[in-house]
Design a protein around this motif. Structure first.
Motif, PDB file in Angstrom:
ATOM      1  N   ASN A 144      28.249  13.706 -40.669  1.00  0.00           N
ATOM      2  CA  ASN A 144      28.138  14.181 -42.171  1.00  0.00           C
ATOM      3  C   ASN A 144      28.339  12.838 -42.464  1.00  0.00           C
ATOM      4  O   ASN A 144      28.254  12.747 -44.021  1.00  0.00           O
ATOM      5  CB  ASN A 144      29.593  14.881 -42.076  1.00  0.00           C
ATOM      6  N   LEU A 145      28.614  11.414 -41.941  1.00  0.00           N
ATOM      7  CA  LEU A 145      28.920  10.217 -42.022  1.00  0.00           C
ATOM      8  C   LEU A 145      27.751   9.838 -42.686  1.00  0.00           C
ATOM      9  O   LEU A 145      27.643   8.908 -44.128  1.00  0.00           O
ATOM     10  CB  LEU A 145      29.731   9.338 -41.598  1.00  0.00           C
ATOM     11  N   THR A 150      23.347   8.673 -46.579  1.00  0.00           N
ATOM     12  CA  THR A 150      22.172   9.046 -46.874  1.00  0.00           C
ATOM     13  C   THR A 150      22.229   9.295 -49.032  1.00  0.00           C
ATOM     14  O   THR A 150      21.531   8.794 -49.361  1.00  0.00           O
ATOM     15  CB  THR A 150      21.567  10.148 -46.744  1.00  0.00           C
ATOM     16  N   LEU A 151      22.989   9.801 -49.280  1.00  0.00           N
ATOM     17  CA  LEU A 151      22.909  10.086 -50.705  1.00  0.00           C
ATOM     18  C   LEU A 151      23.524   9.306 -51.461  1.00  0.00           C
ATOM     19  O   LEU A 151      23.094   8.951 -52.617  1.00  0.00           O
ATOM     20  CB  LEU A 151      23.979  10.956 -50.468  1.00  0.00           C
ATOM     21  N   MET A 185      36.758  10.888 -46.025  1.00  0.00           N
ATOM     22  CA  MET A 185      37.097  11.061 -47.452  1.00  0.00           C
ATOM     23  C   MET A 185      36.815   9.688 -48.190  1.00  0.00           C
ATOM     24  O   MET A 185      35.954   9.747 -49.483  1.00  0.00           O
ATOM     25  CB  MET A 185      38.479  11.585 -47.392  1.00  0.00           C
ATOM     26  N   GLU A 186      37.139   8.847 -47.632  1.00  0.00           N
ATOM     27  CA  GLU A 186      36.741   7.067 -47.922  1.00  0.00           C
ATOM     28  C   GLU A 186      35.122   7.398 -47.828  1.00  0.00           C
ATOM     29  O   GLU A 186      35.012   7.199 -49.542  1.00  0.00           O
ATOM     30  CB  GLU A 186      36.951   6.140 -46.856  1.00  0.00           C
ATOM     31  N   LYS A 187      34.507   7.625 -47.604  1.00  0.00           N
ATOM     32  CA  LYS A 187      33.067   7.620 -47.665  1.00  0.00           C
ATOM     33  C   LYS A 187      32.332   8.776 -48.816  1.00  0.00           C
ATOM     34  O   LYS A 187      31.789   8.033 -49.868  1.00  0.00           O
ATOM     35  CB  LYS A 187      32.183   7.990 -46.442  1.00  0.00           C
ATOM     36  N   THR A 188      33.606   9.837 -49.006  1.00  0.00           N
ATOM     37  CA  THR A 188      33.005  10.589 -49.838  1.00  0.00           C
ATOM     38  C   THR A 188      33.261   9.997 -51.744  1.00  0.00           C
ATOM     39  O   THR A 188      32.719  10.466 -52.271  1.00  0.00           O
ATOM     40  CB  THR A 188      33.850  12.137 -49.517  1.00  0.00           C
ATOM     41  N   CYS A 227      40.359   3.338 -49.738  1.00  0.00           N
ATOM     42  CA  CYS A 227      39.834   4.515 -50.626  1.00  0.00           C
ATOM     43  C   CYS A 227      40.603   4.779 -51.702  1.00  0.00           C
ATOM     44  O   CYS A 227      40.455   5.965 -52.315  1.00  0.00           O
ATOM     45  CB  CYS A 227      40.302   6.225 -49.253  1.00  0.00           C
ATOM     46  N   LYS A 228      41.781   4.293 -51.581  1.00  0.00           N
ATOM     47  CA  LYS A 228      42.568   4.184 -52.586  1.00  0.00           C
ATOM     48  C   LYS A 228      41.853   3.596 -53.674  1.00  0.00           C
ATOM     49  O   LYS A 228      42.179   3.605 -54.742  1.00  0.00           O
ATOM     50  CB  LYS A 228      44.024   3.825 -52.308  1.00  0.00           C
TER      51      LYS A 228
END
Length: 330
Positions: A144-145, A150-151, A185-188, A227-228
């Motif tokens: 998932n990471l 990649t995206l 979450m941070e990557k997202t 993330c924040k």
């Protein structure tokens, strides 16, 4: 040994190619690059086209090793037809091959000259489908990471952002914020920030997606420091895009305490964004709050006036700041 591996890959039968691919992956970086110049990439790509999982796995490892730290080889693999075959692998039912394929695609996407080609073969909807709620738990945390990374690589090419948005990328990322660990979450949220800061269409899509502001406020409260930072930046962009429409929505999600906290102890960039958003959120008398929310708005206005008097939130005493945050959270 190198010549034997090359000969086996070019002219060998299944077993010879399988053993040669495995040996190639164990060579030094210098040896692998030397071998790549002798025409082994096309036969390795052909090995990916078989229905033999053992052969595909060996070829993936070999191609990954060839691509490692070599922009030239990443380009060579793409030009040799590697991307379209790789996307077929990513859509197979073998979990290990899917995850290896995703790792390989991440490596190829780090090369600028490959990004448009990767997208042109339909990688974006395939990757987003892997991130949807049904597929998310079927692949590993690392996979998932890798998909998100990649995206993110593809999104650095501005021409591709409309494609990511049109295939539902914004909504997918917002749903993913609710489901993931802190690192994912941070990557997202980082990817979402990259989209909305580069595209007005992406920003509008994020702002109107149901639950988006709530998710971003929660990410600002519960995520890592980075993330924040990403979350408050997105909220600032949303509010700044149409203050009258979105400031009330942000306030109703209880963002004030988190913003005040972030304006003091966030990263430098997060502090700046939080302060700017705090001032944008002022004077929201017509936002349709409940009585408790109206009470918080009044308290918020009092806090902002005190901040103005001392110049910066960090100029206030820690005890006073903690008292204000506590009141906002009750």
């Amino acid at each position: 040994m190198e010549e034997m591996v090359v000969e086996a890959l070019l002219f060998g039968d299944r077993q010879a190619q399988l053993l040669a691919a495995r040996q190639l992956a164990q060579f030094s970086n210098k040896q692998r690059h030397k071998i790549a110049e002798k025409g082994v990439v096309p036969p390795l790509i052909l090995m990916l086209s078989t229905n033999d999982c053992e052969v595909i796995e060996a070829a993936l490892f070999a191609l990954l090793s060839i691509a490692f730290r070599s922009e030239r080889n990443k380009t060579l693999i793409a030009k040799s037809g590697g991307i379209t075959v790789l996307l077929d692998v990513i859509q197979c039912e073998n979990k290990l091959l899917v995850e290896l394929g995703v790792a390989f695609l991440l490596t190829l996407s780090s090369c600028g000259s490959n990004k448009m080609e990767i997208a042109s073969f339909g990688a974006i909807p395939i990757l987003l489908e892997l991130l949807n709620s049904q597929s998310y738990n079927n692949i590993s945390f690392q996979a998932n990471l890798d998909i998100l990374s990649t995206l993110h690589n593809l999104s650095t090419c501005n021409q591709l952002i409309p494609s990511i948005v049109s295939y539902g990328g914004v909504a997918t990322l917002i749903r993913l914020i609710k489901l993931t660990s802190e690192l994912v979450m941070e990557k997202t949220v980082a990817l979402l920030e990259n989209l909305v800061s580069s595209s007005r269409i992406a920003l509008e899509e994020a702002a109107r997606t149901e639950g988006a502001i709530q998710c971003l406020v929660e990410a600002m409260e519960e995520g890592s420091r980075q993330c924040k930072e990403h979350a408050v930046t997105i909220l600032l962009l949303i509010c700044d895009s149409c203050r009258d429409r979105y400031r009330g929505m942000i306030l109703r999600e209880g963002a004030m305490a988190a913003l005040l906290q972030l304006s003091v102890d966030g990263t430098r960039r997060a502090r700046d964004k939080a302060k700017r958003l705090l001032f944008l959120l002022r004077d929201c008398s017509n936002c349709g709050q409940t009585s408790n929310q109206t009470k918080n708005i009044v308290l918020f206005e009092q806090i902002m006036r005190q901040i103005e008097q001392v110049g910066e939130p960090e100029g206030m005493s820690l005890a006073l700041l903690e008292e204000m945050i506590s009141k906002l959270r009750t």
